[in-house]
Motif scaffolding. Structure first.
Motif, PDB file in Angstrom:
ATOM      1  N   MET A 276      71.134  75.822  87.033  1.00 53.56           N
ATOM      2  CA  MET A 276      70.697  74.638  86.292  1.00 53.56           C
ATOM      3  C   MET A 276      69.598  75.028  85.307  1.00 53.56           C
ATOM      4  SD  MET A 276      70.532  71.568  89.101  1.00 53.56           S
ATOM      5  CE  MET A 276      72.031  70.815  89.732  1.00 53.56           C
ATOM      6  N   SER A 277      69.695  74.529  84.079  1.00 51.83           N
ATOM      7  CA  SER A 277      68.730  74.881  83.039  1.00 51.83           C
ATOM      8  C   SER A 277      67.729  73.760  82.827  1.00 51.83           C
ATOM      9  CB  SER A 277      69.456  75.191  81.730  1.00 51.83           C
ATOM     10  OG  SER A 277      70.221  74.073  81.316  1.00 51.83           O
ATOM     11  N   GLY A 278      66.635  74.095  82.140  1.00 51.66           N
ATOM     12  CA  GLY A 278      65.592  73.109  81.870  1.00 51.66           C
ATOM     13  C   GLY A 278      64.513  73.677  80.976  1.00 51.66           C
ATOM     14  N   ASN A 279      63.487  72.863  80.754  1.00 49.99           N
ATOM     15  CA  ASN A 279      62.352  73.246  79.918  1.00 49.99           C
ATOM     16  C   ASN A 279      61.098  73.336  80.776  1.00 49.99           C
ATOM     17  OD1 ASN A 279      63.846  73.127  77.410  1.00 49.99           O
ATOM     18  ND2 ASN A 279      63.820  70.908  77.642  1.00 49.99           N
ATOM     19  N   ALA A 280      60.197  74.233  80.376  1.00 45.36           N
ATOM     20  CA  ALA A 280      58.968  74.437  81.140  1.00 45.36           C
ATOM     21  C   ALA A 280      57.774  74.589  80.208  1.00 45.36           C
ATOM     22  CB  ALA A 280      59.091  75.676  82.031  1.00 45.36           C
ATOM     23  N   ASP A 281      56.642  74.074  80.657  1.00 44.69           N
ATOM     24  CA  ASP A 281      55.361  74.258  79.980  1.00 44.69           C
ATOM     25  C   ASP A 281      54.410  74.937  80.958  1.00 44.69           C
ATOM     26  OD1 ASP A 281      56.048  73.015  77.556  1.00 44.69           O
ATOM     27  OD2 ASP A 281      55.653  71.029  78.386  1.00 44.69           O
ATOM     28  N   ILE A 282      54.046  76.183  80.658  1.00 48.96           N
ATOM     29  CA  ILE A 282      53.060  76.883  81.490  1.00 48.96           C
ATOM     30  C   ILE A 282      51.677  76.564  80.944  1.00 48.96           C
ATOM     31  CG2 ILE A 282      52.263  79.130  82.321  1.00 48.96           C
ATOM     32  CD1 ILE A 282      55.068  80.202  81.934  1.00 48.96           C
ATOM     33  N   VAL A 283      50.821  76.024  81.802  1.00 52.23           N
ATOM     34  CA  VAL A 283      49.481  75.611  81.384  1.00 52.23           C
ATOM     35  C   VAL A 283      48.577  76.843  81.367  1.00 52.23           C
ATOM     36  CG1 VAL A 283      47.515  74.125  81.858  1.00 52.23           C
ATOM     37  CG2 VAL A 283      49.839  73.329  82.378  1.00 52.23           C
ATOM     38  N   ILE A 284      48.194  77.284  80.172  1.00 58.17           N
ATOM     39  CA  ILE A 284      47.362  78.472  80.022  1.00 58.17           C
ATOM     40  C   ILE A 284      45.888  78.150  80.256  1.00 58.17           C
ATOM     41  CG2 ILE A 284      46.712  80.346  78.466  1.00 58.17           C
ATOM     42  CD1 ILE A 284      49.656  80.322  79.380  1.00 58.17           C
ATOM     43  N   ASP A 285      45.419  77.040  79.676  1.00 58.77           N
ATOM     44  CA  ASP A 285      44.004  76.659  79.804  1.00 58.77           C
ATOM     45  C   ASP A 285      43.870  75.178  79.475  1.00 58.77           C
ATOM     46  OD1 ASP A 285      41.343  76.839  80.297  1.00 58.77           O
ATOM     47  OD2 ASP A 285      40.910  78.351  78.767  1.00 58.77           O
ATOM     48  N   THR A 286      42.803  74.566  79.970  1.00 57.74           N
ATOM     49  CA  THR A 286      42.579  73.138  79.758  1.00 57.74           C
ATOM     50  C   THR A 286      41.098  72.855  79.552  1.00 57.74           C
ATOM     51  OG1 THR A 286      44.465  72.600  81.197  1.00 57.74           O
ATOM     52  CG2 THR A 286      42.920  70.821  80.702  1.00 57.74           C
ATOM     53  N   ARG A 287      40.791  71.967  78.612  1.00 58.94           N
ATOM     54  CA  ARG A 287      39.432  71.436  78.440  1.00 58.94           C
ATOM     55  C   ARG A 287      39.542  69.919  78.497  1.00 58.94           C
ATOM     56  NH1 ARG A 287      38.995  75.996  79.001  1.00 58.94           N
ATOM     57  NH2 ARG A 287      37.781  77.570  77.857  1.00 58.94           N
TER      58      ARG A 287
END
Length: 354
Positions: A276-287
């Motif tokens: 199964m395919s999909g999209n991903a967002d890897i969170v590198i940094d957050t302020r």
């Protein structure tokens, strides 16, 4: 009075005769007026500087993959005499998957055992003839050679039995893990199989989301980073995962570039399937809750136009974390300042010096 009437009549006739010239002249005058007539100034869009969250992401695609699976094959060819599974079946640890016809193997084992028994008797008889003297203590070279050959023959008989038993063991396939049969090249007994005939067992509890991260971004990826995943088959399942594995060695992508596989473990869910395919967002940094503006407001790397009572002034910024759409402001702007959204829309006559 007659002269006046004659003048107007003549003028009317001339105007009528030169009607085309008159129309062209009027058109030219209208065009000139349109060009030189003062226009209203174009509206300059602005935004208020405010506090918001700035999140830097690496956005990629991927698919569901199993981290634990085994490919089972026979070490030799033969006739399939037993087949205990088919694609989609669940299997237990050490469950028998398939078996080759063992009649030939069993006969070979019997022959090997008979040869061993015969050689053992010869070994014992020879040893008794020399009073069980070890070859190292032989009193002559002839005696030593006889005792050594006696030992060699016995060792070969033992090895032959062990080899045939190994062949018997290799004619039986058992699963070293519990899981689901996801591949079964053989579907019936009585057919010949080869070492290429494969049975694949996949552990459904080891499913993960496998992503292909470009070489330019892999340096930003760390174990433990949050990953937001949306599968095409389950768009409403906003999965909150964590990076669990990063490949140490790169691979060549279909387009010829270099990339690394990054994996995040999926929760136990029977509806998810390998591939199964999909999209991903890897969170590198957050302020969080920091002063920030849109990245499009910034020009020349770190300048913005700030609106004042007299117009717009150019101001230099000290930037912090930057995402694809927002930029953190460390200094140069205060909350409630107003900046131009599109710097190119600010006319030169409205730019004032500090």
């Amino acid at each position: 009075m007659g002269k006046i009437k004659s003048f107007f009549s003549k003028a009317k006739r001339v105007a009528w005769e030169h009607k085309r010239i008159s129309i062209v002249a009027v058109v030219i005058l209208l065009i000139i007026g349109f060009v030189v007539w003062p226009k209203g100034s174009k509206q300059i869009l602005t935004e208020k500087v405010k506090k918001q969250d700035v999140v830097k992401l690496v956005s990629i695609t991927g698919n569901v993959d199993a981290q634990t699976f085994v490919n089972l094959t026979f070490q030799m060819g033969g006739t399939l005499s037993y087949l205990g599974v088919k694609t989609g079946d669940s299997v237990k640890v050490y469950q028998t998957i398939a078996t080759l016809d063992q009649r030939t193997v069993q006969k070979n084992i019997q022959i090997a055992l008979a040869n061993y028994a015969e050689q053992r008797n010869a070994f014992d008889a020879t040893s008794n003839s020399y009073n069980d003297t070890p070859s190292q203590q032989a009193t002559s070279n002839q005696m030593r050679r006889i005792l050594e050959d006696n030992q060699y023959d016995l060792n070969k008989a033992v090895a032959s039995v062990e080899l045939q038993d190994l062949v018997r063991q290799q004619s039986v396939l058992t699963s070293p893990i519990a899981g689901i049969v996801t591949r079964a090249d053989a579907v019936t007994t009585g057919v010949n199989v080869t070492p290429a005939t494969t049975f694949t067992i996949t552990d459904p509890g080891s499913l993960g989301f496998k992503m292909e991260v470009d070489e330019a971004d892999i340096g930003q990826i760390k174990i433990g980073q949050a990953v937001n995943v949306s599968l095409d088959s389950f768009p409403n399942d906003n999965l909150k995962l964590t990076v669990k594995k990063i490949d140490f060695v790169n691979h060549v992508t279909s387009s010829g570039g270099n990339a690394f596989y990054v994996e995040a473990a999926l929760p136990m869910q029977n509806n998810y399937r390998v591939g199964m395919s999909g999209n991903a967002d890897i969170v590198i940094d957050t302020r969080n809750n920091t002063i920030a503006i849109q990245s499009s407001d910034i020009f020349d790397n770190n300048y913005v136009y700030v609106k004042t009572a007299k117009g717009f002034t150019k101001r230099k910024l000290n930037l912090g974390l930057q995402s694809d759409t927002e930029a953190q402001i460390l200094s140069g702007l205060s909350e409630e300042d107003t900046v131009a959204i599109d710097p190119t829309s600010v006319p030169q006559n409205q730019i004032v010096k500090n």
